[in-house]
Design a protein around this motif. Structure first.
Motif, PDB file in Angstrom:
ATOM      1  N   GLY A   1      41.008  30.294  45.469  1.00 45.62           N
ATOM      2  CA  GLY A   1      42.354  29.935  45.064  1.00 45.62           C
ATOM      3  C   GLY A   1      43.184  31.075  44.522  1.00 45.62           C
ATOM      4  N   ASN A   2      42.597  32.230  44.337  1.00 43.85           N
ATOM      5  CA  ASN A   2      43.349  33.379  43.837  1.00 43.85           C
ATOM      6  C   ASN A   2      44.286  33.865  44.932  1.00 43.85           C
ATOM      7  N   PRO A   3      45.560  34.167  44.603  1.00 48.05           N
ATOM      8  CA  PRO A   3      46.487  34.650  45.626  1.00 48.05           C
ATOM      9  C   PRO A   3      46.052  35.984  46.247  1.00 48.05           C
ATOM     10  N   ASP A   4      45.191  36.721  45.560  1.00 45.22           N
ATOM     11  CA  ASP A   4      44.629  37.956  46.105  1.00 45.22           C
ATOM     12  C   ASP A   4      43.212  37.641  46.583  1.00 45.22           C
ATOM     13  N   PRO A   5      43.001  37.529  47.901  1.00 43.47           N
ATOM     14  CA  PRO A   5      41.683  37.105  48.407  1.00 43.47           C
ATOM     15  C   PRO A   5      40.550  38.082  48.104  1.00 43.47           C
ATOM     16  N   GLY A   6      40.867  39.293  47.673  1.00 45.93           N
ATOM     17  CA  GLY A   6      39.826  40.257  47.365  1.00 45.93           C
ATOM     18  C   GLY A   6      39.288  40.175  45.952  1.00 45.93           C
ATOM     19  N   VAL A   7      39.847  39.303  45.137  1.00 49.27           N
ATOM     20  CA  VAL A   7      39.439  39.214  43.738  1.00 49.27           C
ATOM     21  C   VAL A   7      38.098  38.477  43.629  1.00 49.27           C
ATOM     22  N   VAL A   8      37.250  38.991  42.752  1.00 44.05           N
ATOM     23  CA  VAL A   8      35.930  38.414  42.517  1.00 44.05           C
ATOM     24  C   VAL A   8      35.910  37.773  41.126  1.00 44.05           C
ATOM     25  N   ARG A   9      35.351  36.572  41.064  1.00 41.85           N
ATOM     26  CA  ARG A   9      35.239  35.818  39.810  1.00 41.85           C
ATOM     27  C   ARG A   9      33.856  36.054  39.219  1.00 41.85           C
ATOM     28  N   LEU A  10      33.820  36.288  37.905  1.00 34.30           N
ATOM     29  CA  LEU A  10      32.571  36.441  37.179  1.00 34.30           C
ATOM     30  C   LEU A  10      32.458  35.339  36.129  1.00 34.30           C
ATOM     31  N   VAL A  11      31.250  34.890  35.918  1.00 33.89           N
ATOM     32  CA  VAL A  11      30.958  33.988  34.805  1.00 33.89           C
ATOM     33  C   VAL A  11      29.814  34.617  34.021  1.00 33.89           C
TER      34      VAL A  11
END
Length: 182
Positions: free
Chosen positions: A156-166
């Motif tokens: 869902g991030n507008p920048d498809p290259g962004v990585v989510r960390l938890v």
């Protein structure tokens, strides 16, 4: 106020409607959204909805985000704490005013949130939900003793290259991870 928490430099208070202008000023400052500019608040209605989510966490779980003021001056310098996500995890979050970055206030605020969350519901995991290029927040998560438990594209991030960390204070069950990512 009975919900106030004191740290060495901060007075943390449960937000009230009168805090809106100061919270909006921080949330709308591009300097505090360099890692995710599309989330910057451009109108007070966005801040009102955010503060309503905080209030739901306070009502449902006995804890939510605080408004952070300097103890010596009363200046609002940020907001944050732990909010309940999906009834399953505490999410530690914060936003510090741009003029106060780099002073350790985020760590001080986050630590107070973690301590309160553990006092209220010690069996509920504490997580930090952030994007990979937000190195400052990853550093704070490490200072809190949280470990990386999830890394994936940020849906869902507008920048498809962004990585989510938890990051989390313990291994998460699949349901807890799902609540963190919802």
């Amino acid at each position: 106020m009975t919900d106030d928490t004191l740290t060495p430099r901060l007075r943390l208070s449960r937000p009230v409607a009168a805090d809106l202008d100061e919270v909006f000023a921080i949330q709308s400052d591009p300097r505090v959204w360099t890692h995710y500019p599309s989330l910057r608040h451009t109108d007070p209605e966005t801040t009102i909805r955010m503060m309503e989510r905080w209030e739901r966490s306070w009502s449902d779980a006995g804890l939510g985000s605080w408004v952070a003021r300097l103890r010596d001056t009363g200046e609002v310098v940020g907001n944050g704490g732990c909010t309940l996500l999906g009834g399953a995890v505490w999410n530690i979050g914060y936003r510090i005013a741009g003029d106060h970055h780099g002073q350790g206030l985020a760590t001080e605020l986050a630590q107070a949130g973690v301590e309160r969350a553990r006092a209220i519901a010690p069996d509920r995991p504490v997580i930090a939900y952030l994007v990979e290029h937000n190195h400052a927040s990853a550093h704070v998560a490490g200072k809190l003793g949280l470990d990386l438990v999830h890394r994936a594209p940020d849906a869902g991030n507008p920048d498809p290259g962004v990585v989510r960390l938890v990051y989390a204070d313990r291994p998460l069950t699949p349901d807890q991870l799902a609540a963190a990512l919802a």
